[in-house]
Design an enzyme around this catalytic site. Structure first.
Site, PDB file in Angstrom:
ATOM      1  CG  ASP A 104      42.057  30.440  37.256  1.00  0.00           C
ATOM      2  OD1 ASP A 104      41.048  29.722  37.223  1.00  0.00           O
ATOM      3  OD2 ASP A 104      43.206  29.996  37.455  1.00  0.00           O
ATOM      4  CE  LYS A 144      36.714  30.770  32.634  1.00  0.00           C
ATOM      5  NZ  LYS A 144      38.081  31.107  33.076  1.00  0.00           N
ATOM      6  CE  LYS A 199      32.039  40.615  39.946  1.00  0.00           C
ATOM      7  NZ  LYS A 199      32.496  41.807  40.617  1.00  0.00           N
ATOM      8  N   GLY A 243      37.450  25.923  37.837  1.00  0.00           N
ATOM      9  CA  GLY A 243      36.987  26.337  39.167  1.00  0.00           C
ATOM     10  C   GLY A 243      36.459  27.744  39.010  1.00  0.00           C
ATOM     11  CG  HIS A 244      33.992  28.763  36.345  1.00  0.00           C
ATOM     12  ND1 HIS A 244      33.227  28.686  35.206  1.00  0.00           N
ATOM     13  CD2 HIS A 244      35.270  28.512  35.935  1.00  0.00           C
ATOM     14  CE1 HIS A 244      33.998  28.393  34.176  1.00  0.00           C
ATOM     15  NE2 HIS A 244      35.242  28.276  34.593  1.00  0.00           N
ATOM     16  NE  ARG A 265      37.338   7.324  15.619  1.00  0.00           N
ATOM     17  CZ  ARG A 265      37.842   7.046  14.428  1.00  0.00           C
ATOM     18  NH1 ARG A 265      37.104   7.153  13.360  1.00  0.00           N
ATOM     19  NH2 ARG A 265      39.098   6.670  14.313  1.00  0.00           N
ATOM     20  CD  GLN A 313      39.322  24.535  31.025  1.00  0.00           C
ATOM     21  OE1 GLN A 313      38.677  24.167  30.065  1.00  0.00           O
ATOM     22  NE2 GLN A 313      38.967  24.218  32.257  1.00  0.00           N
ATOM     23  CB  THR A 368      40.407  23.414  40.399  1.00  0.00           C
ATOM     24  OG1 THR A 368      39.261  24.018  39.805  1.00  0.00           O
ATOM     25  CG2 THR A 368      40.301  21.904  40.253  1.00  0.00           C
ATOM     26  N   GLY A 404      44.313  24.829  44.367  1.00  0.00           N
ATOM     27  CA  GLY A 404      44.963  25.601  45.435  1.00  0.00           C
ATOM     28  C   GLY A 404      46.390  26.006  45.097  1.00  0.00           C
ATOM     29  N   GLY A 413      36.000  43.805  42.616  1.00  0.00           N
ATOM     30  CA  GLY A 413      36.002  42.946  43.798  1.00  0.00           C
ATOM     31  C   GLY A 413      35.270  41.660  43.465  1.00  0.00           C
TER      32      GLY A 413
HETATM   33  P1  GDP Z   1      37.175  31.788  36.699  1.00  0.00           P
HETATM   34  O1  GDP Z   1      37.784  30.439  36.612  1.00  0.00           O
HETATM   35  O2  GDP Z   1      37.414  32.600  35.463  1.00  0.00           O
HETATM   36  O3  GDP Z   1      35.719  31.757  37.071  1.00  0.00           O
HETATM   37  O4  GDP Z   1      37.950  32.558  37.856  1.00  0.00           O
HETATM   38  P2  GDP Z   1      38.344  31.950  39.311  1.00  0.00           P
HETATM   39  O5  GDP Z   1      37.121  31.890  40.125  1.00  0.00           O
HETATM   40  O6  GDP Z   1      39.143  30.713  39.167  1.00  0.00           O
HETATM   41  O7  GDP Z   1      39.352  33.048  39.803  1.00  0.00           O
HETATM   42  C1  GDP Z   1      39.000  34.384  39.937  1.00  0.00           C
HETATM   43  C2  GDP Z   1      39.231  34.785  41.396  1.00  0.00           C
HETATM   44  O8  GDP Z   1      39.161  36.189  41.495  1.00  0.00           O
HETATM   45  C3  GDP Z   1      38.145  34.272  42.332  1.00  0.00           C
HETATM   46  O9  GDP Z   1      38.707  34.085  43.601  1.00  0.00           O
HETATM   47  C4  GDP Z   1      37.138  35.415  42.356  1.00  0.00           C
HETATM   48  O10 GDP Z   1      36.368  35.428  43.552  1.00  0.00           O
HETATM   49  C5  GDP Z   1      38.047  36.589  42.292  1.00  0.00           C
HETATM   50  N1  GDP Z   1      37.539  37.786  41.602  1.00  0.00           N
HETATM   51  C6  GDP Z   1      36.728  37.877  40.511  1.00  0.00           C
HETATM   52  N2  GDP Z   1      36.594  39.177  40.132  1.00  0.00           N
HETATM   53  C7  GDP Z   1      37.334  39.908  40.994  1.00  0.00           C
HETATM   54  C8  GDP Z   1      37.623  41.294  41.120  1.00  0.00           C
HETATM   55  O11 GDP Z   1      37.193  42.130  40.330  1.00  0.00           O
HETATM   56  N3  GDP Z   1      38.452  41.675  42.150  1.00  0.00           N
HETATM   57  C9  GDP Z   1      38.974  40.779  43.022  1.00  0.00           C
HETATM   58  N4  GDP Z   1      39.765  41.232  43.993  1.00  0.00           N
HETATM   59  N5  GDP Z   1      38.718  39.457  42.941  1.00  0.00           N
HETATM   60  C10 GDP Z   1      37.928  39.022  41.938  1.00  0.00           C
HETATM   61  P1  IMO Z   2      38.994  27.905  34.757  1.00  0.00           P
HETATM   62  O1  IMO Z   2      37.756  27.502  33.986  1.00  0.00           O
HETATM   63  C1  IMO Z   2      43.351  27.976  34.910  1.00  0.00           C
HETATM   64  C2  IMO Z   2      45.462  24.580  33.141  1.00  0.00           C
HETATM   65  C3  IMO Z   2      46.212  23.664  34.075  1.00  0.00           C
HETATM   66  C4  IMO Z   2      47.323  23.191  33.147  1.00  0.00           C
HETATM   67  C5  IMO Z   2      46.619  23.074  31.803  1.00  0.00           C
HETATM   68  C6  IMO Z   2      46.120  21.675  31.480  1.00  0.00           C
HETATM   69  O2  IMO Z   2      38.835  27.900  36.224  1.00  0.00           O
HETATM   70  O3  IMO Z   2      39.564  29.171  34.212  1.00  0.00           O
HETATM   71  P2  IMO Z   2      44.173  20.105  32.371  1.00  0.00           P
HETATM   72  O4  IMO Z   2      43.716  19.766  33.746  1.00  0.00           O
HETATM   73  O5  IMO Z   2      43.121  20.754  31.540  1.00  0.00           O
HETATM   74  O6  IMO Z   2      44.804  18.942  31.678  1.00  0.00           O
HETATM   75  O7  IMO Z   2      45.358  21.171  32.574  1.00  0.00           O
HETATM   76  O8  IMO Z   2      45.506  23.951  31.872  1.00  0.00           O
HETATM   77  N1  IMO Z   2      44.036  24.768  33.483  1.00  0.00           N
HETATM   78  C7  IMO Z   2      43.544  25.882  34.009  1.00  0.00           C
HETATM   79  N2  IMO Z   2      44.143  27.010  34.429  1.00  0.00           N
HETATM   80  N3  IMO Z   2      42.007  27.884  34.977  1.00  0.00           N
HETATM   81  C8  IMO Z   2      41.367  26.774  34.529  1.00  0.00           C
HETATM   82  O9  IMO Z   2      40.025  26.691  34.438  1.00  0.00           O
HETATM   83  C9  IMO Z   2      42.142  25.689  34.065  1.00  0.00           C
HETATM   84  N4  IMO Z   2      41.848  24.456  33.603  1.00  0.00           N
HETATM   85  C10 IMO Z   2      43.013  23.911  33.232  1.00  0.00           C
HETATM   86  O10 IMO Z   2      46.700  24.354  35.184  1.00  0.00           O
HETATM   87  O11 IMO Z   2      48.292  24.183  33.024  1.00  0.00           O
HETATM   88 MG    MG Z   3      39.094  29.225  37.724  1.00  0.00          MG
END
Ligand code: GDP
Ligand code: IMO
Ligand code: MG
Length: 427
Positions: free
Chosen positions: A13, A16, A18, A40-41, A143, A222, A298, A300, A412
């Site tokens: 999170d 990535k 963005k 969840g990107h 496998r 991740q 993903t 909440g 942002g």
């Molecule tokens: P990812 O899994 O690495 O793609 O990241 P996520 O989308 O799960 O979580 C990043 C959260 O931060 C999302 O809600 C984005 O919209 C938000 N976000 C990304 N870059 C920024 C930033 O520079 N500032 C703020 N305030 N929010 C950001």
């Molecule tokens: P993105 O790509 C943050 C965490 C889960 C749990 C552990 C194992 O959005 O950054 P799993 O479902 O893979 O068996 O869960 O990894 N986890 C993440 N945490 N961002 C993710 O993906 C994650 N994908 C899995 O919360 O701790």
């Molecule tokens: Mg994410």
């Protein structure tokens, strides 16, 4: 042309989605190499936020092909929902998305196994997203798995039944009830839908693109600290989230990797269980969560929040061979009077600046440097030259400590809220 890799350096999170969306104007192909719908990107433009789970974050760009590589695990139910949503917005997914025949399929019973295993662990649970990721990778390495290419085989149903029977036998050892009927029907509808997409030998296509001089960006899911080998095991995901995973997850040789872009938040978050040395179980942690809207894209779930952790970042930079850094969510730190940076750990009565083997059973005590904060709102900035001095000091301190340049600062969630500092491709 080499393949650049963008991946998370913390516990996921990092932003990535963005940043891949922002950079995708510079690339012909965006390719996901591991993970699955546990990811969840989020990306945002024109005041609309989009969340992608399996589809690469270049899907909104007209110039980009998007490839789901062999290292990814696919749930046909979730993928169908994701695609239909994009199609309703007018995205031509059929022409832009290509799926490796070697990517493994998540079955409904993989999800049940994930849930049953987590339930049985009680307080020791991993905090999985319950998308069936672990059981699917287990069947891959065991496998037994089914792959995308298998859906075109006339034996597919028989092979599916065989694997489900095996899963049901395992499930009978757990106290876990489930109903397969409806979800299985939906799953096969997803399979029929999947058949209408280009299922290809992605490794051949990618290597042809490399030889043709096309620009490819591999998108990680991740984060490095959730890597199956190098993360805080067992509180990890089930794939290699690091640069090496881009090679095995796409069929790209190591000598074809170019820039490795490591992305991190200006602070730290983690969702799910497991060690988190700089976690703030206090009002500051709550403020970071509130201002940064730190709730899983993903599931909440509220994300755990804390200060930035340099020993952990150094480790991730080393394992990945990071050549440049992206710092996101700098705007979230505006308004904190002081900001702390964990520079070292106290571990077994000595000071160390790296992650030791077992921080699950032998916790480390973070050692902090305190820096002055800033109050300026960063979200409307359009030039890197307008950053407050204290933020510049923070950036320079991190760069020097991590011995790696920070080339992009995100202020942002929107595409446009992105500032470039000598980034090799822009400015
Ligand atoms: P990812 O899994 O690495 O793609 O990241 P996520 O989308 O799960 O979580 C990043 C959260 O931060 C999302 O809600 C984005 O919209 C938000 N976000 C990304 N870059 C920024 C930033 O520079 N500032 C703020 N305030 N929010 C950001
Ligand atoms: P993105 O790509 C943050 C965490 C889960 C749990 C552990 C194992 O959005 O950054 P799993 O479902 O893979 O068996 O869960 O990894 N986890 C993440 N945490 N961002 C993710 O993906 C994650 N994908 C899995 O919360 O701790
Ligand atoms: Mg994410």
């Amino acid at each position: 042309m080499a393949v650049d890799v963008l991946l998370g350096l913390q516990w996921g999170d990092e932003g990535k989605g963005k940043v891949v969306d922002v950079l995708s104007t510079d690339y012909n192909i965006i390719a996901r190499f591991q993970g699955g719908p546990n990811a969840g990107h989020s990306l945002e433009f024109n005041n609309i936020k989009h969340v992608l789970h399996t589809i690469p974050s270049g899907i909104f760009r007209d110039n980009c092909m998007n490839i789901i590589g062999n290292g990814v695990v696919i749930d046909p139910i979730i993928l169908k929902k994701e695609i239909v949503k994009l199609q309703e917005m007018g995205v031509d997914v059929h022409t832009k998305l290509f799926i490796s025949k070697k990517a493994h399929l998540i079955l409904p019973t993989h999800r049940f196994l994930d849930a049953a295993s987590e339930n049985a662990k009680g307080i020791e649970k991993i905090g999985s997203t319950l998308k069936g990721i672990g059981p699917t990778y287990m069947d891959k390495t065991g496998r037994n798995g089914l792959r995308v290419g298998d859906i075109f085989n006339e034996q597919f149903h028989t092979r599916y039944e065989f694997l489900v029977k095996k899963h049901q036998d395992i499930l009978s050892f757990y106290e876990y009830t489930y109903d397969l009927t409806d979800i299985q029907k939906e799953w096969f509808e997803g399979i029929e839908f999947l058949k209408t997409f280009s299922c290809i030998d992605a490794e051949h296509l990618l290597n042809k693109f490399i030889n043709d001089g096309k620009k490819i960006l591999a998108e990680g899911a991740q984060g490095s600290l959730l890597d199956i080998d190098f993360g805080s095991y067992p509180f990890v995901t089930s794939s290699n989230t690091i640069t090496a995973g881009a090679c095995t997850g796409l069929g790209i040789a190591p000598n074809k990797i170019g820039e490795v872009i490591g992305i991190f938040k200006a602070y730290s978050t983690r969702v799910g269980s497991g060690p988190f040395p700089t976690e703030l179980d206090d009002e500051i942690g709550n403020e970071l969560r509130r201002i940064g809207q730190e709730f899983g894209a993903t599931t909440g779930r509220p994300r755990r929040c804390g200060w930035i952790d340099l020993p952990a970042l150094r480790y991730a930079i080393m394992i990945n061979g990071v050549t440049q850094l992206v710092m996101t969510k700098a705007d979230v730190l505006s308004g904190f009077a002081t900001i702390k940076v964990c520079t070292d750990y106290l571990y077994q009565n000595r000071m160390i600046d790296f992650m030791p083997f077992d921080i699950v059973n032998e916790p480390v005590i973070p050692q902090y440097k305190t820096m002055k904060g800033w109050t300026k709102d960063l979200t409307t900035l359009t030039s890197i030259n307008d950053l407050p001095k204290e933020l510049n000091d923070y950036i320079i301190f991190l760069e020097e400590s991590l011995k790696t340049p920070i080339t992009i600062v995100s202020v942002g969630p929107d595409r446009n809220q992105t500032l470039f500092r000598n980034h090799i491709k822009k400015q």
